[in-house]
Each structure stands twice: as C-alpha cells, then as structure tokens.
Design a protein around this motif. Structure first.
Motif, mmCIF file in Angstrom:
data_model
loop_
_atom_site.group_PDB
_atom_site.id
_atom_site.type_symbol
_atom_site.label_atom_id
_atom_site.label_comp_id
_atom_site.label_asym_id
_atom_site.label_seq_id
_atom_site.Cartn_x
_atom_site.Cartn_y
_atom_site.Cartn_z
ATOM 1 N N PHE A 122 -1.186 12.101 2.305
ATOM 2 C CA PHE A 122 -1.502 12.584 3.143
ATOM 3 C C PHE A 122 -1.098 14.203 3.093
ATOM 4 C CE2 PHE A 122 -1.749 14.548 7.455
ATOM 5 C CZ PHE A 122 -3.306 13.673 7.892
ATOM 6 N N ARG A 123 -2.685 14.437 3.204
ATOM 7 C CA ARG A 123 -1.878 15.716 2.942
ATOM 8 C C ARG A 123 -1.773 16.931 3.857
ATOM 9 N NH1 ARG A 123 -3.975 19.974 -1.356
ATOM 10 N NH2 ARG A 123 -3.131 22.477 0.017
ATOM 11 N N ASP A 124 -1.189 17.561 5.039
ATOM 12 C CA ASP A 124 -1.184 18.395 5.758
ATOM 13 C C ASP A 124 -0.990 19.977 5.956
ATOM 14 O OD1 ASP A 124 1.068 17.696 6.989
ATOM 15 O OD2 ASP A 124 0.436 16.574 8.403
ATOM 16 N N ASP A 125 -1.148 20.211 6.908
ATOM 17 C CA ASP A 125 -0.514 22.381 7.259
ATOM 18 C C ASP A 125 1.142 21.858 7.057
ATOM 19 O OD1 ASP A 125 -2.895 23.343 6.966
ATOM 20 O OD2 ASP A 125 -2.941 22.995 9.324
ATOM 21 N N THR A 126 1.058 20.528 7.340
ATOM 22 C CA THR A 126 2.905 20.663 7.336
ATOM 23 C C THR A 126 3.080 20.709 6.364
ATOM 24 O OG1 THR A 126 3.032 18.724 8.253
ATOM 25 C CG2 THR A 126 2.649 20.464 9.734
ATOM 26 N N GLY A 127 2.834 20.028 5.030
ATOM 27 C CA GLY A 127 2.829 19.362 3.593
ATOM 28 C C GLY A 127 2.750 17.913 3.155
ATOM 29 N N ILE A 128 2.959 17.352 2.888
ATOM 30 C CA ILE A 128 2.462 15.736 1.884
ATOM 31 C C ILE A 128 3.669 15.333 3.002
ATOM 32 C CG2 ILE A 128 2.689 14.376 0.342
ATOM 33 C CD1 ILE A 128 1.030 16.893 -0.464
ATOM 34 N N TRP A 129 3.090 14.256 3.291
ATOM 35 C CA TRP A 129 3.715 12.734 4.393
ATOM 36 C C TRP A 129 3.013 11.357 2.705
ATOM 37 C CZ3 TRP A 129 5.978 13.016 8.764
ATOM 38 C CH2 TRP A 129 5.724 14.521 8.972
ATOM 39 N N MET A 130 4.052 10.929 2.796
ATOM 40 C CA MET A 130 4.157 9.469 2.151
ATOM 41 C C MET A 130 4.253 8.450 2.856
ATOM 42 S SD MET A 130 4.843 9.959 -1.902
ATOM 43 C CE MET A 130 5.002 11.667 -2.110
ATOM 44 N N THR A 131 3.396 7.159 2.873
ATOM 45 C CA THR A 131 3.752 6.116 3.191
ATOM 46 C C THR A 131 3.610 4.944 3.269
ATOM 47 O OG1 THR A 131 2.858 7.066 5.641
ATOM 48 C CG2 THR A 131 3.062 4.802 5.916
ATOM 49 N N CYS A 132 4.875 3.922 2.787
ATOM 50 C CA CYS A 132 4.643 2.547 2.347
ATOM 51 C C CYS A 132 4.620 1.552 2.943
ATOM 52 C CB CYS A 132 5.757 2.714 1.395
ATOM 53 S SG CYS A 132 6.194 3.834 -0.009
ATOM 54 N N ALA A 152 0.909 -0.694 -0.202
ATOM 55 C CA ALA A 152 -0.199 -0.060 -0.203
ATOM 56 C C ALA A 152 0.964 1.295 -0.020
ATOM 57 C CB ALA A 152 -1.080 0.470 1.129
ATOM 58 N N LEU A 153 1.259 2.313 -0.838
ATOM 59 C CA LEU A 153 0.733 4.097 -0.335
ATOM 60 C C LEU A 153 0.050 4.699 0.088
ATOM 61 C CD1 LEU A 153 2.992 5.763 -1.176
ATOM 62 C CD2 LEU A 153 1.942 6.238 -3.927
#
Length: 56
Positions: free
Chosen positions: A19-29, A15-16
């Motif tokens: 996630f986007r929030d006020d701090t930026g983009i996060w990616m989880t693999c 899975a990928l």
C-alpha cells in the motif's frame, strides 16, 4: 496523493498487500489468523532494488 495498493496471494491463500500513501510504502503479510504490517518504508530504496533485480 491518492493511495494505491497491490494485493497478491499464493495457492495456500497467504497474502501480501503493498500500500502506498503520502507517508510511504506499507506492506502487510497475512497467513490464516496471523498478520504483520511494516511501514512506512521509503519508496526510493524499493524502487532501486526492483530496478536492479532482473526478472526470472
């Protein structure tokens, strides 16, 4: 800003999550019991890259 996410998985159930929030983009693999998260990443370089990459 309201947080937003996109979740994708392949036939092997890896899975990928983006996630986007006020701090930026996060990616989880995630693959089995293994997980790696990077972030926060700046939105602008990702936006430019996706805009310049033609669909296949």
């Amino acid at each position: 800003m309201e947080a937003r996410s996109l979740e994708l998985s392949d036939p092997d159930r890896d899975a990928l999550t983006v996630f986007r929030d006020d701090t930026g983009i996060w990616m989880t693999c995630t693959s089995g019991d293994h997980e790696v998260t990077v972030g926060p990443l700046a939105l602008e370089p990702l936006t430019r890259w996706f805009a310049a990459t033609p669909p296949q």
